[in-house]
Write a protein that holds these residues in place. Structure first.
Motif, PDB file in Angstrom:
ATOM      1  N   UNK A  43     126.209  58.838  79.269  1.00 27.22           N
ATOM      2  CA  UNK A  43     127.142  57.761  78.953  1.00 27.22           C
ATOM      3  C   UNK A  43     126.570  56.819  77.895  1.00 27.22           C
ATOM      4  N   UNK A  44     125.517  57.272  77.189  1.00 26.40           N
ATOM      5  CA  UNK A  44     124.905  56.533  76.080  1.00 26.40           C
ATOM      6  C   UNK A  44     124.249  55.237  76.523  1.00 26.40           C
ATOM      7  N   UNK A  45     123.778  55.202  77.760  1.00 26.02           N
ATOM      8  CA  UNK A  45     123.018  54.047  78.241  1.00 26.02           C
ATOM      9  C   UNK A  45     121.526  54.342  78.106  1.00 26.02           C
ATOM     10  N   UNK A  46     120.802  53.436  77.450  1.00 30.94           N
ATOM     11  CA  UNK A  46     119.389  53.691  77.196  1.00 30.94           C
ATOM     12  C   UNK A  46     118.589  53.739  78.487  1.00 30.94           C
ATOM     13  N   UNK A  47     117.682  54.727  78.555  1.00 35.21           N
ATOM     14  CA  UNK A  47     116.809  54.898  79.704  1.00 35.21           C
ATOM     15  C   UNK A  47     115.353  54.558  79.372  1.00 35.21           C
ATOM     16  N   UNK A  48     114.841  55.146  78.281  1.00 32.57           N
ATOM     17  CA  UNK A  48     113.451  54.934  77.875  1.00 32.57           C
ATOM     18  C   UNK A  48     113.357  55.037  76.354  1.00 32.57           C
ATOM     19  N   UNK A  49     112.184  54.693  75.821  1.00 33.53           N
ATOM     20  CA  UNK A  49     111.950  54.836  74.391  1.00 33.53           C
ATOM     21  C   UNK A  49     110.459  54.958  74.125  1.00 33.53           C
ATOM     22  N   UNK A  50     110.124  55.651  73.026  1.00 35.37           N
ATOM     23  CA  UNK A  50     108.726  55.866  72.653  1.00 35.37           C
ATOM     24  C   UNK A  50     108.566  55.722  71.141  1.00 35.37           C
ATOM     25  N   UNK A  51     107.344  55.391  70.727  1.00 34.51           N
ATOM     26  CA  UNK A  51     107.008  55.389  69.307  1.00 34.51           C
ATOM     27  C   UNK A  51     106.181  56.638  69.011  1.00 34.51           C
ATOM     28  N   UNK A  52     105.976  56.907  67.711  1.00 40.29           N
ATOM     29  CA  UNK A  52     105.218  58.080  67.291  1.00 40.29           C
ATOM     30  C   UNK A  52     103.746  57.724  67.095  1.00 40.29           C
ATOM     31  N   UNK A  53     102.850  58.703  67.279  1.00 35.13           N
ATOM     32  CA  UNK A  53     101.423  58.448  67.066  1.00 35.13           C
ATOM     33  C   UNK A  53     101.145  57.964  65.646  1.00 35.13           C
ATOM     34  N   UNK A  54     100.117  57.144  65.500  1.00 34.41           N
ATOM     35  CA  UNK A  54      99.808  56.512  64.219  1.00 34.41           C
ATOM     36  C   UNK A  54      99.624  57.530  63.105  1.00 34.41           C
ATOM     37  N   UNK A  55      98.896  58.618  63.364  1.00 32.52           N
ATOM     38  CA  UNK A  55      98.634  59.599  62.309  1.00 32.52           C
ATOM     39  C   UNK A  55      99.904  60.340  61.896  1.00 32.52           C
ATOM     40  N   UNK A  56     100.826  60.529  62.813  1.00 31.76           N
ATOM     41  CA  UNK A  56     102.095  61.158  62.451  1.00 31.76           C
ATOM     42  C   UNK A  56     102.934  60.199  61.614  1.00 31.76           C
ATOM     43  N   UNK A  57     102.903  58.926  61.949  1.00 34.28           N
ATOM     44  CA  UNK A  57     103.584  57.918  61.136  1.00 34.28           C
ATOM     45  C   UNK A  57     103.055  57.956  59.703  1.00 34.28           C
ATOM     46  N   UNK A  58     101.745  58.106  59.543  1.00 34.16           N
ATOM     47  CA  UNK A  58     101.161  58.177  58.205  1.00 34.16           C
ATOM     48  C   UNK A  58     101.675  59.397  57.443  1.00 34.16           C
ATOM     49  N   UNK A  59     101.894  60.506  58.143  1.00 33.40           N
ATOM     50  CA  UNK A  59     102.415  61.709  57.497  1.00 33.40           C
ATOM     51  C   UNK A  59     103.897  61.553  57.157  1.00 33.40           C
ATOM     52  N   UNK A  60     104.644  60.811  57.963  1.00 35.22           N
ATOM     53  CA  UNK A  60     106.050  60.543  57.667  1.00 35.22           C
ATOM     54  C   UNK A  60     106.217  59.656  56.429  1.00 35.22           C
ATOM     55  N   UNK A  61     105.336  58.677  56.262  1.00 35.04           N
ATOM     56  CA  UNK A  61     105.462  57.654  55.221  1.00 35.04           C
ATOM     57  C   UNK A  61     105.440  58.272  53.816  1.00 35.04           C
ATOM     58  N   UNK A  62     106.288  57.784  52.877  1.00 33.36           N
ATOM     59  CA  UNK A  62     107.128  56.573  52.938  1.00 33.36           C
ATOM     60  C   UNK A  62     108.506  56.808  53.534  1.00 33.36           C
ATOM     61  N   UNK A  63     108.855  58.079  53.804  1.00 38.79           N
ATOM     62  CA  UNK A  63     110.123  58.365  54.466  1.00 38.79           C
ATOM     63  C   UNK A  63     109.934  58.234  55.971  1.00 38.79           C
ATOM     64  N   UNK A  64     110.480  59.148  56.757  1.00 38.69           N
ATOM     65  CA  UNK A  64     110.397  58.948  58.196  1.00 38.69           C
ATOM     66  C   UNK A  64     110.594  60.272  58.933  1.00 38.69           C
TER      67      UNK A  64
END
Length: 273
Positions: free
Chosen positions: A170-191
Motif C-alpha cells: 500500500x506504499x507505506x514506508x517500512x524501512x530504509x538504508x543508505x549505500x556503502x561509502x565506497x559504492x557511493x564513490x563509484x556512483x559519483x557524480x551520477x547515482x
C-alpha cells in the motif's frame, strides 16, 4: 619489526574497505540484441523483454528479438522513464522528472499483454530523491531513490543521500538504508541507476556508466547496505533486470548504450554470501 608489522596491519585494514572484484565470479555473456533505443533500461518476463527509453517502451520476443509492440508516452508528458520490472503480468516503471528540481517521481503501470498504461502511483515531490528503480520481494516494494553531485544536486544533497526504501504493497514506508561509502564513490557524480533482487536473496545494483554490478544485502543491524562484491558485467550501468522465470540461475538483462544492445548474461561462480 614492530613498525613493519604495524604497517602491514594498516595496509590489510585499508584494503578490506575497498570493493574488490570477485575472483571466479563474472557475468558471462549469453546473447545480445541490437536495439537502437537501448539507452535507459530493460525489463523481462518469461517470453519477452521490454526496452525502456525515457518516453517509450518497446516489447520484444526473447527468442527472436522481434519487435511485437510499443508504447509512446510523449503526448502524456512522460519524459524520463528510468527502469522497470514485470510482476504478474504488469510492468511497473520508475518515472522521474530528472534533471529538473525539485525532484518528482511516480510509478507507471502497464498491462504487458496490451501494452496499455493502466495505473499510476505518484510520490509527488519525493521525500527521498529521484526514483530510479523498483522491484518486489516477499510482498514488499524495494525502491531506489537517487541523489546526484554538482549542478544536479538537490537542496545541497549529494550522492550520499541516495537511498533504498522498503514499502508495503500500500506504499507505506517500512524501512530504509543508505549505500556503502565506497559504492557511493563509484556512483559519483551520477547515482544508483538500477537494482534487482536475485533468487539468492542478493540485491544486484548498478551505477550510471560502469561495466559492473554490485552485490549487496540487507544488513543484520544498522542502516547501511552490506557490500558483498563487485561483478564485471557486459553492461554500461543503467537499469537492469533479473529473469526470475529461469530457475536455479541468475540471468541478468542489461543494456550497452555505446553499442545499442540489450545484453543477456549469467552471473556465474561462487554465490555471494
Amino acid at each position: 619489526m614492530h613498525m613493519r608489522a604495524a604497517s602491514l596491519l594498516l595496509l590489510i585494514l585499508f584494503q578490506s574497505f575497498i570493493p574488490q572484484k570477485a575472483a571466479g565470479q563474472e557475468a558471462k555473456l549469453l546473447n545480445t540484441f541490437q536495439v537502437k533505443e537501448a539507452k535507459q533500461a530493460v525489463a523481462v518476463d518469461k517470453t519477452h523483454f521490454y526496452v525502456i527509453n525515457n518516453s517509450t517502451i518497446r516489447k520484444y520476443e526473447k527468442v527472436s528479438g522481434k519487435l511485437v509492440a510499443e508504447w509512446d508516452g510523449t503526448s502524456e508528458g512522460i519524459k524520463h522513464l528510468n527502469s522497470g520490472v514485470v510482476i504478474r503480468g504488469r510492468l511497473y516503471c520508475a518515472n522521474s522528472n530528472y534533471p529538473e528540481i525539485p525532484m518528482t517521481s511516480a510509478v507507471e503501470i502497464f498491462d504487458v499483454q496490451s501494452m496499455n498504461h493502466i495505473g499510476n502511483h505518484s510520490f509527488g515531490i519525493a521525500q527521498h530523491g529521484s526514483l530510479t528503480w523498483i522491484d518486489q520481494k516477499d510482498g514488499f516494494w524495494y525502491i531506489g531513490f537517487a541523489h546526484y553531485a554538482g549542478k544536479e544536486s538537490s537542496e545541497g544533497k549529494d550522492v550520499r543521500w541516495t537511498t533504498l526504501v522498503k514499502y508495503n504493497l500500500d506504499w507505506q514506508q517500512q524501512e530504509a538504508w543508505v549505500f556503502p561509502r565506497k559504492i557511493i564513490e563509484l556512483f559519483t557524480p551520477k547515482s544508483n541507476s538500477g537494482g534487482a533482487w536475485g533468487a539468492d536473496n542478493v540485491l544486484y545494483c548498478t551505477g550510471h556508466d560502469r561495466e559492473e554490478v554490485y552485490a549487496l544485502k540487507i544488513p543484520r543491524s544498522g542502516y547501511t547496505l552490506e557490500y558483498i562484491r563487485t561483478i564485471p558485467a557486459p553492461i554500461q550501468g543503467q537499469g537492469i533486470a533479473i529473469d526470475v522465470s529461469v530457475k536455479g540461475k541468475t540471468i541478468l538483462y542489461g543494456i550497452n548504450r555505446a553499442q545499442n544492445t540489450v545484453t543477456v548474461s549469467e552471473i556465474e561462480g561462487e554465490n555471494p554470501r
